[in-house]
Design a protein around this motif. Sequence first.
Motif, mmCIF file in Angstrom:
data_model
loop_
_atom_site.group_PDB
_atom_site.id
_atom_site.type_symbol
_atom_site.label_atom_id
_atom_site.label_comp_id
_atom_site.label_asym_id
_atom_site.label_seq_id
_atom_site.Cartn_x
_atom_site.Cartn_y
_atom_site.Cartn_z
ATOM 1 N N SER A 52 25.648 -9.781 44.548
ATOM 2 C CA SER A 52 26.082 -8.567 45.271
ATOM 3 C C SER A 52 24.917 -7.880 45.976
ATOM 4 O O SER A 52 25.115 -7.153 46.936
ATOM 5 C CB SER A 52 26.707 -7.592 44.267
ATOM 6 O OG SER A 52 25.816 -7.446 43.154
ATOM 7 N N ASP A 53 23.689 -8.148 45.491
ATOM 8 C CA ASP A 53 22.562 -7.390 46.064
ATOM 9 C C ASP A 53 21.330 -8.289 46.152
ATOM 10 O O ASP A 53 20.423 -8.192 45.326
ATOM 11 C CB ASP A 53 22.278 -6.161 45.154
ATOM 12 C CG ASP A 53 21.260 -5.231 45.792
ATOM 13 O OD1 ASP A 53 20.733 -4.357 45.080
ATOM 14 O OD2 ASP A 53 20.959 -5.427 47.001
ATOM 15 N N PRO A 54 21.310 -9.189 47.146
ATOM 16 C CA PRO A 54 20.220 -10.198 47.186
ATOM 17 C C PRO A 54 18.870 -9.592 47.586
ATOM 18 O O PRO A 54 18.276 -9.938 48.595
ATOM 19 C CB PRO A 54 20.727 -11.199 48.227
ATOM 20 C CG PRO A 54 21.645 -10.427 49.109
ATOM 21 C CD PRO A 54 22.247 -9.353 48.273
ATOM 22 N N VAL A 55 18.421 -8.650 46.768
ATOM 23 C CA VAL A 55 17.144 -7.971 47.036
ATOM 24 C C VAL A 55 16.258 -8.066 45.795
ATOM 25 O O VAL A 55 16.682 -7.746 44.692
ATOM 26 C CB VAL A 55 17.364 -6.476 47.364
ATOM 27 C CG1 VAL A 55 16.018 -5.792 47.662
ATOM 28 C CG2 VAL A 55 18.332 -6.318 48.525
ATOM 29 N N ALA A 56 15.011 -8.508 45.988
ATOM 30 C CA ALA A 56 14.034 -8.512 44.875
ATOM 31 C C ALA A 56 13.216 -7.234 45.030
ATOM 32 O O ALA A 56 12.352 -7.146 45.906
ATOM 33 C CB ALA A 56 13.147 -9.739 44.959
ATOM 34 N N LYS A 57 13.535 -6.237 44.204
ATOM 35 C CA LYS A 57 12.971 -4.898 44.398
ATOM 36 C C LYS A 57 11.517 -4.819 43.945
ATOM 37 O O LYS A 57 11.110 -5.499 42.996
ATOM 38 C CB LYS A 57 13.839 -3.872 43.648
ATOM 39 C CG LYS A 57 15.277 -3.855 44.190
ATOM 40 C CD LYS A 57 16.194 -3.012 43.321
ATOM 41 C CE LYS A 57 17.629 -3.167 43.813
ATOM 42 N NZ LYS A 57 18.109 -4.593 43.640
ATOM 43 N N TYR A 58 10.788 -3.901 44.630
ATOM 44 C CA TYR A 58 9.348 -3.789 44.375
ATOM 45 C C TYR A 58 9.054 -3.455 42.908
ATOM 46 O O TYR A 58 8.109 -3.977 42.329
ATOM 47 C CB TYR A 58 8.756 -2.715 45.286
ATOM 48 C CG TYR A 58 7.280 -2.518 45.091
ATOM 49 C CD1 TYR A 58 6.764 -1.328 44.588
ATOM 50 C CD2 TYR A 58 6.383 -3.556 45.367
ATOM 51 C CE1 TYR A 58 5.397 -1.168 44.395
ATOM 52 C CE2 TYR A 58 5.015 -3.410 45.176
ATOM 53 C CZ TYR A 58 4.529 -2.209 44.688
ATOM 54 O OH TYR A 58 3.177 -2.057 44.482
ATOM 55 N N GLU A 59 9.900 -2.618 42.297
ATOM 56 C CA GLU A 59 9.632 -2.192 40.902
ATOM 57 C C GLU A 59 9.508 -3.423 39.995
ATOM 58 O O GLU A 59 8.744 -3.407 39.030
ATOM 59 C CB GLU A 59 10.771 -1.299 40.373
ATOM 60 C CG GLU A 59 10.864 0.070 41.027
ATOM 61 C CD GLU A 59 11.223 -0.030 42.500
ATOM 62 O OE1 GLU A 59 12.036 -0.906 42.848
ATOM 63 O OE2 GLU A 59 10.620 0.719 43.324
#
Length: 430
Positions: A83-90
């Motif tokens: 649903s959210d293909p993002v590898a977040k910085y945190e």
Amino acid sequence: MDKFIIRGGTPLQGTIRISGAKNSALPCMAAAILTEDEVTLENIPDVRDIETERKLLASMGAEVELGYGRAHHRTRIRCALLSDPVAKYEIVKTMRASSLVLGPLIARTGMARVAMPGGCAIGGRPIDLHIKGLQAMGAEITQEHGYLEARAKRLRGAHIVFDKITVTGTEDLLMAAVLAGGETVMENCAREPEVTDLAALLTAMGARIEGAGASTIRVQGVERLHGARHRINPDRIEAGTFLVAGAITGGDVTLTGCNPNHLSAVLHKLQECGVVCDLTADTIRVRSQSNLRSADISTEEYPGFPTDMQAQFMALATQAEGTSLVTENIFENRFMHVQELVRMGANIRVDGRTATVRGRSPLSAAAVMASDLRASASLVLAALVAEGETIIDRVYHIDRGYERIEEKLRGVGAKIRRIGNVFREEPESA
Ligand code: EPZ
């Protein structure tokens, strides 16, 4: 932050079971992104980086079950819906290997947003070769606000020649290529066992790959991949670290559940130092009966002497009679352990990429600080022979890649204990 207290002087005796390889498990977990089906991985090490990868996949919408029962160390991953293909910085800032999701995300969903992995203690750690390869396969990649944004309707097969040998670069592009349209030929690939392990999983998932483990890999892209069950390789660097622990303490240690074939360069060097190594298909027994002899090492890509064993070997070299030259060719700043070893009494001088180690230097206990995963392991090894009680701070670096190292060492007689704050603090970016 947790600390280790280690009293040196005890020759280690007994058996240590080797865990699964962190650097195999990380790309194999990312590979689960490539299918809607369930992927089951056995022999997963219980280390911090695996928990970080679990969090990363879950943050994108994957269902990730991670269990470390007595009978199994297993993860089951299902990326039915991302649903959210993002590898977040945190998350990425605590583990730069998060960039391994870049290739599979684009291959599976056609887009990816991945925080640029910062550098780390050992070097700048760029991913320009990952990006260059994905662009050759038709990905449009932009960078803004510290994030990489990549898009491609469908990646197409390409002929890629890596400017430098890169382990996760090879793995990232291999995972991109398996679903690309047409054939991809990759030259100057990394030949590490972790690449071969990933290729074995991808093949079990239906990928068509030839040449993994060699410097040229050919991939015929397929339309989709299915689920699979795969057992992760033993960790060759954990094994090498414990071999040095047995040698440096003048002990007699047997490793089980390991693969000696992945450790040829390390075993050869230990034997050059006068260490006796007895091998079977999945065990290594190490004994050092006489005084250790000095030897030179120069880190190279696999099958050469691994950079991930450089710091550990340097600790051993401080106890060897004579002068050892230690040359680090892979990373630009991988001598963080030197100053700490010198504070314990080692005689080491660094000149550019080469450290000159003069032994044998008796080591004395000191309060030292871990800086990165393998430098920390080197300090543990030095503390095992130092006179007195050494205190090692910031051991979360060690917990990233070694499964309960203090229990495994205590199991062979080491006098080591962990002291920690009640509230476990999250480490700053590592
Ligand atoms: C992998 O890192 C390992 N990590 C490292 O292990 C290991 O030290 C390293 O390979 C070398 O063996 C994992 O597998 C998760 P590289 P990786 O890309 O892939 C340069 C540990 O202790 N380079 O092979 O990041 C790079 O700067 C860790 O477990 C580029 O210039 O290493 C380095 O000088 C530490 N551009 C050299 O290549 C790129 O796009 C080799 O790096 C990629 C790499």
